[in-house]
Write a protein that holds these residues in place. Sequence first.
Motif, PDB file in Angstrom:
ATOM      1  N   GLY A  21       0.798  -1.230   0.000  1.00  0.00           N
ATOM      2  CA  GLY A  21       0.000   0.000   0.000  1.00  0.00           C
ATOM      3  C   GLY A  21       0.823   1.268   0.000  1.00  0.00           C
ATOM      4  N   SER A  46      -4.064  -6.313   3.573  1.00  0.00           N
ATOM      5  CA  SER A  46      -4.738  -5.811   2.369  1.00  0.00           C
ATOM      6  C   SER A  46      -5.865  -4.841   2.729  1.00  0.00           C
ATOM      7  N   SER A  47      -6.531  -5.055   3.868  1.00  0.00           N
ATOM      8  CA  SER A  47      -7.589  -4.125   4.292  1.00  0.00           C
ATOM      9  C   SER A  47      -7.022  -2.733   4.564  1.00  0.00           C
ATOM     10  N   GLU A  50      -6.273  -1.148   1.288  1.00  0.00           N
ATOM     11  CA  GLU A  50      -7.534  -0.721   0.642  1.00  0.00           C
ATOM     12  C   GLU A  50      -8.075   0.564   1.255  1.00  0.00           C
ATOM     13  N   ASN A 185     -11.266  -6.632  10.497  1.00  0.00           N
ATOM     14  CA  ASN A 185     -10.702  -5.736   9.483  1.00  0.00           C
ATOM     15  C   ASN A 185     -11.627  -4.555   9.192  1.00  0.00           C
ATOM     16  N   LYS A 189     -10.559  -0.636   9.329  1.00  0.00           N
ATOM     17  CA  LYS A 189     -10.773   0.286   8.181  1.00  0.00           C
ATOM     18  C   LYS A 189     -11.583   1.510   8.618  1.00  0.00           C
ATOM     19  N   LYS A 193     -10.212   5.292   8.440  1.00  0.00           N
ATOM     20  CA  LYS A 193     -10.904   6.278   7.591  1.00  0.00           C
ATOM     21  C   LYS A 193     -11.360   7.482   8.397  1.00  0.00           C
TER      22      LYS A 193
END
Length: 195
Positions: A21, A46-47, A50, A185, A189, A193
């Motif tokens: 990332g 990966s989360s 993303e 996850n 996230k 955010k």
Amino acid sequence: MEPQEKFVEINGAKIHYLELGNGRLVVLHHGARFNAYTWNEVGTISSIAEAGYQAISIDFPGYGKSSSGRFNSLSDFIGDFIDTLKLQKPILLGASMGGEAVLEYAVDHADKIGGLILVGAVGVSSFESKLHNLDGLPVLLIWGKHDSVSPKHNAELLLKYVKTAKYVNIGNQHACYLDDPNGFNAQIKDFLKGL
């Protein structure tokens, strides 16, 4: 997307980590029975990518593919890793033993980090006199509903001193990310955010 495998030498030890990332950094620290790949297997790396962040998942010295090296403590190692890679205010995630190491580093270096995610961290009471240093930082506490290794009291202690901390339950056991990786996850996230 698969993370890249990388190595860096710190205090004469060859330290292995996974990277994926771009963006602000989240550095992941595993528990005693796990390693850097655990966070890949449950989809956390990966989360984070993303969510628009960069994930770095470390093998602690003597775990996974990292050699042992000479470090006074895991907390000292975390500081050396941050300094060696010149990481700017990373968000530190730590589970169980890794949570204790991250917490020990964070209470003394709150100015060097951008936030904390503690997952069933152990040994919290050892740092009670310094927990107030974390107040003002974004902190996410994730505990399994029936964690028999790190009692809920550890999370309550953090909530008492850190008014900016948020507490959530995921799964049942101590390694709650194995019970419900998707829920785990999703919480991470949402937290990232909101920063």
